[in-house]
Design a protein around this motif. Sequence first.
Motif, short mmCIF file in Angstrom:
data_model
loop_
_atom_site.label_atom_id
_atom_site.label_comp_id
_atom_site.label_asym_id
_atom_site.label_seq_id
_atom_site.Cartn_x
_atom_site.Cartn_y
_atom_site.Cartn_z
N TRP A 73 0.86 -1.19 0.00
CA TRP A 73 0.00 0.00 0.00
C TRP A 73 0.89 1.24 0.00
CZ3 TRP A 73 0.35 3.63 3.88
CH2 TRP A 73 0.98 3.22 5.06
N GLY A 74 0.35 2.36 -0.45
CA GLY A 74 1.13 3.59 -0.51
C GLY A 74 0.26 4.83 -0.50
N LEU A 75 0.85 5.95 -0.09
CA LEU A 75 0.22 7.26 -0.10
C LEU A 75 1.09 8.21 -0.92
CD1 LEU A 75 -0.72 7.56 3.70
CD2 LEU A 75 -2.23 6.88 1.82
N SER A 76 0.46 9.12 -1.63
CA SER A 76 1.21 10.05 -2.47
C SER A 76 0.57 11.43 -2.41
CB SER A 76 1.24 9.56 -3.92
OG SER A 76 -0.07 9.50 -4.47
N ALA A 77 1.39 12.43 -2.69
CA ALA A 77 0.90 13.82 -2.76
C ALA A 77 1.77 14.58 -3.75
CB ALA A 77 0.94 14.48 -1.38
N ALA A 78 1.14 15.51 -4.44
CA ALA A 78 1.86 16.38 -5.37
C ALA A 78 1.24 17.77 -5.30
CB ALA A 78 1.78 15.85 -6.80
N TYR A 79 2.09 18.80 -5.37
CA TYR A 79 1.60 20.17 -5.25
C TYR A 79 2.35 21.05 -6.25
CZ TYR A 79 0.36 24.67 -3.22
OH TYR A 79 -0.10 25.95 -3.03
N LEU A 80 1.60 21.88 -6.94
CA LEU A 80 2.15 22.82 -7.91
C LEU A 80 1.58 24.20 -7.63
CD1 LEU A 80 3.79 23.37 -10.53
CD2 LEU A 80 1.70 22.82 -11.80
N TYR A 81 2.47 25.17 -7.40
CA TYR A 81 2.04 26.55 -7.16
C TYR A 81 3.03 27.50 -7.82
CZ TYR A 81 0.57 30.81 -4.79
OH TYR A 81 0.12 32.09 -4.52
N LYS A 82 2.56 28.13 -8.90
CA LYS A 82 3.39 29.06 -9.66
C LYS A 82 4.69 28.37 -10.07
CE LYS A 82 1.28 33.18 -7.65
NZ LYS A 82 1.49 34.44 -6.89
N ASP A 83 5.86 28.83 -9.58
CA ASP A 83 7.14 28.27 -9.98
C ASP A 83 7.61 27.13 -9.08
OD1 ASP A 83 7.30 30.06 -12.08
OD2 ASP A 83 8.33 31.57 -10.89
N LEU A 84 6.82 26.78 -8.08
CA LEU A 84 7.18 25.73 -7.13
C LEU A 84 6.44 24.44 -7.45
CD1 LEU A 84 8.46 24.75 -4.39
CD2 LEU A 84 6.35 25.57 -3.31
N GLN A 85 7.17 23.32 -7.46
CA GLN A 85 6.54 22.01 -7.58
C GLN A 85 7.15 21.07 -6.54
OE1 GLN A 85 8.02 19.01 -8.74
NE2 GLN A 85 10.02 19.82 -9.36
N ALA A 86 6.31 20.25 -5.90
CA ALA A 86 6.78 19.35 -4.84
C ALA A 86 6.02 18.04 -4.93
CB ALA A 86 6.58 20.00 -3.47
N ARG A 87 6.70 16.95 -4.49
CA ARG A 87 6.10 15.61 -4.50
C ARG A 87 6.58 14.85 -3.28
NH1 ARG A 87 3.53 13.80 -8.84
NH2 ARG A 87 3.56 15.18 -10.67
#
Length: 506
Positions: free
Chosen positions: A342-356
């Motif tokens: 099992w696994g959990l994931s998240a991704a976020y994009l805001y203007k020039d910032l991207q994170a995972r």
Amino acid sequence: MAFGRRGGATVIAIALALLAAPRLGNAAGDGGDTRDLVQFRQEIETLKGSEAAERRRVEQDEKHIEELENQLKRLETQNQKFGNTASTLEINETKLKGETDQRLQDLQAQVAAKPSNTDFESEMSRYLGTHQFTLTGAAAGAFIYDKQTAQNTFSLEFEPLFLYRLNDWILFEGTVEAALPPGSEASFALPVATAQIFLNDYLEINAGIFDEPFGDWYEDQSPFWVNRFITAPLLYGAEPIVPPTDIGIQLRGSAQWGSLGQDVDYTAWIANGPSYDPALPKPVVGQTLNPENNIAINTNGRAYGGRFRFYPFPLDSGLGRLEVGASTYDGKWLDSNWLYSWGLSAAYLYKDLQARAEYAESYRQMPAGSGPDNRQGWYVQAGYFLQHMPSTGISDGLDNIIRRLELLARYSGVNQRAIVADEITTSPAIGFSGSPSIFSPHSREVALGIDYWVEPSIVWQTEFDLELPGRGGSLVAFNGAKTPTFSGINATANDKALLTQLSIGF
């Protein structure tokens, strides 16, 4: 109106006579009757009223006659238009019949005659109007250096992707992976070959060999011109938590649950399931997963999995784009022994910032006499584009270079009970530095990167990896025997690697 003019003259004459009558009477001295004078005056007023009424009636009659004349003109105009339309329709019908007959004769002549090159090209053009073939994919060339092994080498990989749209609801996809391993020959693989059937707006069938829809990495981030880094996070690298591909059938789709941008997507599948390195004499803890299980003869059971991803923010919220997901993968790998993941994931994009970020666990049941094979893995990464940096004031050329850069950082790790010595490889390849420190029960990696985006699908990447494995765990070795030996791992040396790569998506 002639009657009105004559009547008016008569009234005036009578009025003059009556007005003169009293004067005559008085002159004669006969003492005329004043009542007769009043009567004459009343008759004059009556005649005046009759004349006015007659004038109004005549005016109304003339107005009505004018309206009737106008209506008659409009009707005549409409009748003329109808006549013209009928003539036009008759002409068009005759023309259409003639053209249809001529086309029918031409078609009959074409059927009787052999098709020419022009006819063949026309037929192919009409066919490809609904049956479209597209060649896309990616290519990458890299230079790789690892300090511990003192290896430095160039490497190349080519991945053409073939798309064939049979119609509006069936698409075939196939990827061929051509790489250059050590030696003088190329290696070829078929990591993806699927038929995608779009049933409606909410459901799609995907059948064949596919990237594992577990988390975000394999499906969405693994292509080397999409991956922000050159290498993969440790949990999806040399010692993966789940297999990278599988053969089976998927049901997948998506739906909008709120405003524009508030979506969910879902995937469920059944597949051949996991299998492990068959080159080992017997199953052991720490054994590496096979990339895929082509023919599932290791067990009669199949694997099942599902993934659900949720997007909470509307596009116009100003909060960026957030994705949160959960995945599961469960299947028998040998007889009745299961692998649970099992696994959990998240991704976020805001203007020039991207994170995972992702976290995953797996638990493998082992045959009698062996303990369970547990693994945990995770990674966190972030990147920032410099495209909106202020000017340096030095030159426009330098500003343009800086604004094409993306700065990156990633931390990843894997925990497991053991590593199999026979499976350790130090041969570098596209996406792999060849560092032996990666093969550790408690591997840790810090990766720093800088990407120069020539175009949205062309990127020059440079990555520095610092391997920081922890203590503990076991090393499993067969050394040509059928029974393995286990030895404790006190410490694994740190390592450094430098990779630079040009990736082109086409």
